[in-house]
Design a protein around this motif. Structure first.
Motif, PDB file in Angstrom:
ATOM      1  N   THR A 218       0.852  -1.192   0.000  1.00 56.33           N
ATOM      2  CA  THR A 218       0.000   0.000   0.000  1.00 56.33           C
ATOM      3  C   THR A 218       0.880   1.232   0.000  1.00 56.33           C
ATOM      4  O   THR A 218       1.607   1.493   0.969  1.00 56.33           O
ATOM      5  CB  THR A 218      -0.921   0.018   1.240  1.00 56.33           C
ATOM      6  OG1 THR A 218      -1.716  -1.165   1.251  1.00 56.33           O
ATOM      7  CG2 THR A 218      -1.820   1.238   1.219  1.00 56.33           C
ATOM      8  N   LYS A 219       0.839   1.988  -1.083  1.00 61.82           N
ATOM      9  CA  LYS A 219       1.675   3.175  -1.234  1.00 61.82           C
ATOM     10  C   LYS A 219       0.816   4.434  -1.180  1.00 61.82           C
ATOM     11  O   LYS A 219      -0.356   4.427  -1.575  1.00 61.82           O
ATOM     12  CB  LYS A 219       2.427   3.144  -2.566  1.00 61.82           C
ATOM     13  CG  LYS A 219       3.205   1.853  -2.831  1.00 61.82           C
ATOM     14  CD  LYS A 219       4.351   1.676  -1.863  1.00 61.82           C
ATOM     15  CE  LYS A 219       5.174   0.435  -2.207  1.00 61.82           C
ATOM     16  NZ  LYS A 219       6.291   0.224  -1.255  1.00 61.82           N
ATOM     17  N   VAL A 220       1.414   5.516  -0.715  1.00 61.07           N
ATOM     18  CA  VAL A 220       0.723   6.809  -0.695  1.00 61.07           C
ATOM     19  C   VAL A 220       0.637   7.341  -2.128  1.00 61.07           C
ATOM     20  O   VAL A 220       1.639   7.376  -2.851  1.00 61.07           O
ATOM     21  CB  VAL A 220       1.475   7.815   0.196  1.00 61.07           C
ATOM     22  CG1 VAL A 220       0.729   9.157   0.209  1.00 61.07           C
ATOM     23  CG2 VAL A 220       1.644   7.274   1.609  1.00 61.07           C
ATOM     24  N   ASN A 221      -0.562   7.729  -2.514  1.00 64.04           N
ATOM     25  CA  ASN A 221      -0.756   8.340  -3.828  1.00 64.04           C
ATOM     26  C   ASN A 221      -0.240   9.773  -3.790  1.00 64.04           C
ATOM     27  O   ASN A 221      -0.835  10.645  -3.160  1.00 64.04           O
ATOM     28  CB  ASN A 221      -2.239   8.317  -4.205  1.00 64.04           C
ATOM     29  CG  ASN A 221      -2.498   8.978  -5.548  1.00 64.04           C
ATOM     30  OD1 ASN A 221      -1.563   9.303  -6.292  1.00 64.04           O
ATOM     31  ND2 ASN A 221      -3.763   9.195  -5.866  1.00 64.04           N
ATOM     32  N   ARG A 222       0.848  10.039  -4.476  1.00 62.39           N
ATOM     33  CA  ARG A 222       1.482  11.352  -4.427  1.00 62.39           C
ATOM     34  C   ARG A 222       0.978  12.288  -5.524  1.00 62.39           C
ATOM     35  O   ARG A 222       1.412  13.440  -5.598  1.00 62.39           O
ATOM     36  CB  ARG A 222       3.001  11.198  -4.518  1.00 62.39           C
ATOM     37  CG  ARG A 222       3.534  10.180  -3.508  1.00 62.39           C
ATOM     38  CD  ARG A 222       5.029  10.125  -3.469  1.00 62.39           C
ATOM     39  NE  ARG A 222       5.494   8.943  -2.727  1.00 62.39           N
ATOM     40  CZ  ARG A 222       6.712   8.800  -2.241  1.00 62.39           C
ATOM     41  NH1 ARG A 222       7.614   9.748  -2.422  1.00 62.39           N
ATOM     42  NH2 ARG A 222       7.058   7.712  -1.591  1.00 62.39           N
TER      43      ARG A 222
ATOM     44  N   ILE B  33      -2.580  14.380   0.110  1.00 69.57           N
ATOM     45  CA  ILE B  33      -1.514  13.401   0.339  1.00 69.57           C
ATOM     46  C   ILE B  33      -1.380  13.084   1.818  1.00 69.57           C
ATOM     47  O   ILE B  33      -1.311  11.918   2.226  1.00 69.57           O
ATOM     48  CB  ILE B  33      -0.173  13.920  -0.218  1.00 69.57           C
ATOM     49  CG1 ILE B  33      -0.194  13.935  -1.745  1.00 69.57           C
ATOM     50  CG2 ILE B  33       0.997  13.051   0.280  1.00 69.57           C
ATOM     51  CD1 ILE B  33       1.031  14.582  -2.366  1.00 69.57           C
TER      52      ILE B  33
ATOM     53  N   GLU C 170      -4.281  11.036   3.135  1.00 66.84           N
ATOM     54  CA  GLU C 170      -4.162   9.631   2.762  1.00 66.84           C
ATOM     55  C   GLU C 170      -3.090   8.939   3.593  1.00 66.84           C
ATOM     56  O   GLU C 170      -3.272   7.793   4.033  1.00 66.84           O
ATOM     57  CB  GLU C 170      -3.836   9.492   1.279  1.00 66.84           C
ATOM     58  CG  GLU C 170      -3.760   8.038   0.841  1.00 66.84           C
ATOM     59  CD  GLU C 170      -3.656   7.877  -0.667  1.00 66.84           C
ATOM     60  OE1 GLU C 170      -3.012   6.908  -1.107  1.00 66.84           O
ATOM     61  OE2 GLU C 170      -4.232   8.710  -1.382  1.00 66.84           O
ATOM     62  N   ALA C 171      -1.982   9.626   3.837  1.00 69.34           N
ATOM     63  CA  ALA C 171      -0.928   9.072   4.685  1.00 69.34           C
ATOM     64  C   ALA C 171      -1.467   8.794   6.083  1.00 69.34           C
ATOM     65  O   ALA C 171      -1.165   7.754   6.695  1.00 69.34           O
ATOM     66  CB  ALA C 171       0.240  10.044   4.750  1.00 69.34           C
TER      67      ALA C 171
ATOM     68  N   ILE D  83      -3.580   5.651   6.063  1.00 68.65           N
ATOM     69  CA  ILE D  83      -2.737   4.450   5.999  1.00 68.65           C
ATOM     70  C   ILE D  83      -2.166   4.136   7.375  1.00 68.65           C
ATOM     71  O   ILE D  83      -2.156   2.980   7.812  1.00 68.65           O
ATOM     72  CB  ILE D  83      -1.612   4.634   4.962  1.00 68.65           C
ATOM     73  CG1 ILE D  83      -2.193   4.652   3.546  1.00 68.65           C
ATOM     74  CG2 ILE D  83      -0.566   3.518   5.087  1.00 68.65           C
ATOM     75  CD1 ILE D  83      -1.183   4.993   2.470  1.00 68.65           C
TER      76      ILE D  83
ATOM     77  N   CYS E 289       6.127  10.427   2.814  1.00 71.38           N
ATOM     78  CA  CYS E 289       5.574   9.347   1.990  1.00 71.38           C
ATOM     79  C   CYS E 289       6.555   8.175   1.874  1.00 71.38           C
ATOM     80  O   CYS E 289       6.150   7.008   1.968  1.00 71.38           O
ATOM     81  CB  CYS E 289       5.229   9.875   0.611  1.00 71.38           C
ATOM     82  SG  CYS E 289       3.891  11.094   0.609  1.00 71.38           S
TER      83      CYS E 289
ATOM     84  N   ASP F 264       5.729   4.389   2.996  1.00 68.04           N
ATOM     85  CA  ASP F 264       5.801   3.309   2.014  1.00 68.04           C
ATOM     86  C   ASP F 264       6.765   2.212   2.449  1.00 68.04           C
ATOM     87  O   ASP F 264       6.546   1.027   2.172  1.00 68.04           O
ATOM     88  CB  ASP F 264       6.263   3.858   0.662  1.00 68.04           C
ATOM     89  CG  ASP F 264       5.198   4.718  -0.019  1.00 68.04           C
ATOM     90  OD1 ASP F 264       4.045   4.725   0.472  1.00 68.04           O
ATOM     91  OD2 ASP F 264       5.525   5.387  -1.015  1.00 68.04           O
TER      92      ASP F 264
END
Length: 400
Positions: free
Chosen positions: A231-235, A242, A245-246, A249, A295, A299
């Motif tokens: 699961t990655k942060v959408n930058r 951002i 979203e972080a 997560i 981020c 990640d």
């Protein structure tokens, strides 16, 4: 002079306390077990077992020699049985394979030379024999007919446990323990006797199996961390999106979001004094510069990198006026939401008083703080701006 004469040799304890210490460290290294509903029941069981096992290890490690009395042996068995049960219940709950390679290592010989031996029944494993032994020792002290290796229709009764420290009739079996037995099928009185070291060896083997639980915990952590890394942060969003979203997560990973909450507050709270805009903008731009590192750390599950990336919001100058740290503590812990009426004896009033005093020191060189009209999120932002800019100034002066 002997080479080893001046060396101090510490005798290893009977049960290694590090086994449970390692398990505790693994369980406490992550919030997964205490917060994920999937693990909650297991977590409560593991915590209960660890606390019990710690107590058992402390007690059992006082037994360097054979017990001195029947009562003392029963105490030993009581704590030893908790160790055995800990291994059994954890193995079952966690679905851990802990079967011994040799299931007849400890008790088979002493069963076969005893008068309770039944040539027509299957030899009991160590686990089954120990269940029988403790049943007559104290769990079912007066009778039992449940073991599969008893004779058909037989019930056994035990009046007491036995301790033999140096009895010649035991034929070199020093420091022996056992149980006295009556049988419903015989007028004779029997005994099951074995060296105390055999009982200790069996219990120790079970205690060492707790290490398998540590291996299980580490494997579970590794598996979940591997899933999290997917699961990655959408930058490809604006900075606020951002960070939101972080934050989401981190919440899904049961990680405290206090630092991100503070960061979002600093970036989004409204300012009311135009004179502050320039320095507030400088501070906010510095925060935004750290977003890629935030981020990256999320990640990569890099907790240390995450805190380092947010160091700007915790910036403090090396030199501050007396009481500055106290004032900062009260500002951040007492000022949450402005009340319609502020009691002069309240924490809120005291927090505002500390904010005013702080604003009259180095902070006034960087920002204007009005404790009468500003909301508390703005006051905290301006305090952070002042600390950051003062630190920058002092650091540059030190470099020159």
């Amino acid at each position: 002079m002997s080479r080893n004469k001046n060396r101090t040799s510490e005798k290893r304890p009977y049960l290694n306390p590090d086994i449970c210490t390692d398990l505790r460290a693994a369980i406490n290294s992550t919030p997964i077990f205490s917060h994920d509903e999937k693990y909650l029941a297991k977590y409560n069981l593991i915590c209960a077992v660890m606390d019990r096992v710690d107590s058992c290890v402390r007690k059992l490690n006082t037994y360097s020699d054979c017990p001195d009395s029947e009562e003392d042996f029963i105490v030993f068995l009581t704590f030893g049985c908790m160790i055995v049960d800990a291994c059994k219940i954890l193995s079952k709950e966690l679905n851990i394979e802990s079967k011994e390679k040799n299931e007849y290592k400890y008790f088979r010989y002493y069963y076969e030379i005893s008068n309770i031996y039944n040539k027509d029944a299957e030899i009991p494993t160590d686990d089954k024999f120990f269940e029988y032994f403790r049943a007559l020792a104290f769990a079912h002290p007066f009778e039992t007919n449940r073991p599969k290796f008893l004779k058909s229709g037989e019930t056994q009764f035990s009046p007491w446990v036995t301790v033999y420290k140096n009895m010649s009739f035991l034929r070199n079996m020093k420091n022996a323990v056992g149980i006295r037995i009556y049988s419903s099928l015989s007028e004779d009185i029997f005994s099951v006797i074995m060296p105390f070291s055999v009982v200790k060896g069996y219990i120790k083997s079970k205690h060492e199996k707790i290490g398998l639980v540590t291996e299980w915990a580490k494997k579970e952590i590794e598996n979940i961390h591997n899933k999290w890394k997917n699961t990655k942060v959408n930058r490809r969003q604006d900075d606020i999106a951002i960070l939101n979203e972080a934050r989401a997560i981190l919440q899904s990973r049961f990680v405290d979001t206090y630092s991100l909450d503070k960061t979002l507050s600093y970036l989004t709270c409204k300012t009311t004094c135009p004179a502050n805009e320039k320095n507030v903008t400088l501070f906010r731009e510095k925060i935004k510069e750290s977003i890629p590192r935030i981020c990256d750390s999320i990640d990569n599950l890099d907790d240390e990198g995450f805190e380092n990336a947010l160091s700007v919001i915790y910036a403090r100058p090396n030199k501050m006026h007396s009481n500055a740290h106290y004032q900062l503590e009260k500002i951040y812990s007492y000022l949450h939401e402005r009340s319609d009426y502020i009691d002069s004896a309240s924490n809120e009033y005291w927090g505002l008083q500390q904010a005013y005093e702080f604003s009259q020191e180095f902070a006034k060189n960087w920002v204007t703080i009005d404790i009468r009209t500003m909301q508390y999120d703005e006051i905290k932002l301006l305090v952070a701006v002042a600390c950051y800019l003062e630190k920058e100034k002092q650091d540059k002066a030190k470099e020159q």
